[in-house]
Enzyme design. Structure first.
Site, PDB file in Angstrom:
ATOM      1  N   ASP A 117      48.614  15.438  46.371  1.00 58.77           N
ATOM      2  CA  ASP A 117      48.747  16.798  46.891  1.00 58.77           C
ATOM      3  C   ASP A 117      48.474  16.877  48.397  1.00 58.77           C
ATOM      4  O   ASP A 117      47.836  16.005  48.984  1.00 58.77           O
ATOM      5  CB  ASP A 117      47.736  17.719  46.199  1.00 58.77           C
ATOM      6  CG  ASP A 117      48.129  18.054  44.779  1.00 58.77           C
ATOM      7  OD1 ASP A 117      49.004  17.365  44.223  1.00 58.77           O
ATOM      8  OD2 ASP A 117      47.554  18.996  44.215  1.00 58.77           O
ATOM      9  N   HIS A 129      44.635  13.423  46.348  1.00 64.06           N
ATOM     10  CA  HIS A 129      45.054  14.072  47.596  1.00 64.06           C
ATOM     11  C   HIS A 129      45.404  13.004  48.629  1.00 64.06           C
ATOM     12  O   HIS A 129      44.514  12.269  49.079  1.00 64.06           O
ATOM     13  CB  HIS A 129      43.946  14.996  48.107  1.00 64.06           C
ATOM     14  CG  HIS A 129      43.685  16.149  47.191  1.00 64.06           C
ATOM     15  ND1 HIS A 129      42.901  16.045  46.071  1.00 64.06           N
ATOM     16  CD2 HIS A 129      44.155  17.420  47.207  1.00 64.06           C
ATOM     17  CE1 HIS A 129      42.881  17.215  45.436  1.00 64.06           C
ATOM     18  NE2 HIS A 129      43.629  18.064  46.103  1.00 64.06           N
TER      19      HIS A 129
HETATM   20 ZN    ZN Z   1      46.205  21.408  47.310  1.00 64.18          ZN
END
Ligand code: ZN
Length: 255
Positions: A58, A213
């Site tokens: 992400d 992430h």
């Molecule tokens: Zn996010």
């Protein structure tokens, strides 16, 4: 408790969460729920195909996207990128990385324009969070994704309705590495993968969707290769979210 009641309770909890505008931010507590149809949009929590793992990255594109793509290529595996338009980096500035992710066969998906909690926005503002990024994707890869991850996993009925109208499938996750909470701690994220893969019984169960992430350098360049290598050694297929659901690639994008 008989499993029927457990399932019914879980389903009831989820329905309550979806209709009461409470952000859904803890899918780990409901591992039995693979997906749910709500407000015109399907919400995905977990893969359906046993033996798969879908690692999702992400908040990019950012500085480490390209290095991560090298790592994925060297291992011949696919991942899913939930890109923003304007978060850590601006998507225009990292257009070559976005294009490469698409061309390399990874699943390119939306994480909205600038990572706002959609449930706090007016309907026109929430729509713009989607369409602004759709336009940017069309410019860069010629199509726009049909899979979206709502920032902060925040969903309520109006947002689910909006996602349904825009032909989106919402993707949450079944395992969170919590890398955002310990960005420099390699072992904290990696430990979760060890727990996942060392239990070979899970090979026969629906695969996990793992939240990572890519804006975290340790995640992108250190945890990801080690986790992928471990998954492959243990016999897992490292695939995109679409693939782990058995959804053909032709459904991942529209014009
Ligand atoms: Zn996010």
């Amino acid at each position: 408790m008989p499993s029927f009641f457990r399932l019914a309770t879980i389903a009831a909890l989820f329905t309550a969460a979806l209709v009461s505008a409470v952000p859904i931010n803890d899918p780990n507590s409901n591992p039995s729920v693979l997906q749910k149809r709500a407000g015109g949009a399907t919400v995905i929590y977990r893969c359906t195909i046993p033996g798969t793992i879908a690692i999702t990255f992400d908040d990019g594109p950012f500085l480490y996207t390209n290095g991560l793509l090298d790592i994925l290529k060297s291992r011949n595996v696919k991942a899913t990128f939930f890109f923003n338009g304007n978060n850590y980096g601006r998507i225009e500035d990292f257009a070559p990385s976005v294009k490469r992710a698409y061309q390399d066969g990874h699943q390119v998906a939306s994480h909205t324009w600038d990572h706002k909690d959609l449930t706090t926005l007016s309907p026109p503002e929430a729509l713009e969070e989607l369409t602004k990024l759709e336009d940017a994707f069309r410019k860069i890869i010629g199509v726009r994704p049909t899979y979206v991850r709502p920032p902060f996993a925040a969903l309520n009925q109006p947002v689910l309705d909006l996602l349904g109208q825009r032909n989106y499938t919402a993707v949450l996750w079944s395992q969170d590495t919590m890398d955002w909470a310990h960005p420099d701690d390699f072992s904290a994220s990696y430990k979760l993968y060890e727990q996942l893969f060392n239990n070979t019984e899970t090979l026969g169960q629906p695969g996990h969707i793992v939240l990572q992430h890519e804006v975290n350098q340790v995640t992108a360049l250190q945890v990801a290769p080690m986790a992928i290598d471990l998954a492959l050694v243990k016999g897992y297929k490292v695939v995109t979210v679409g693939e782990c659901l058995g959804d053909p690639k032709s459904n991942w994008y529209i014009n």
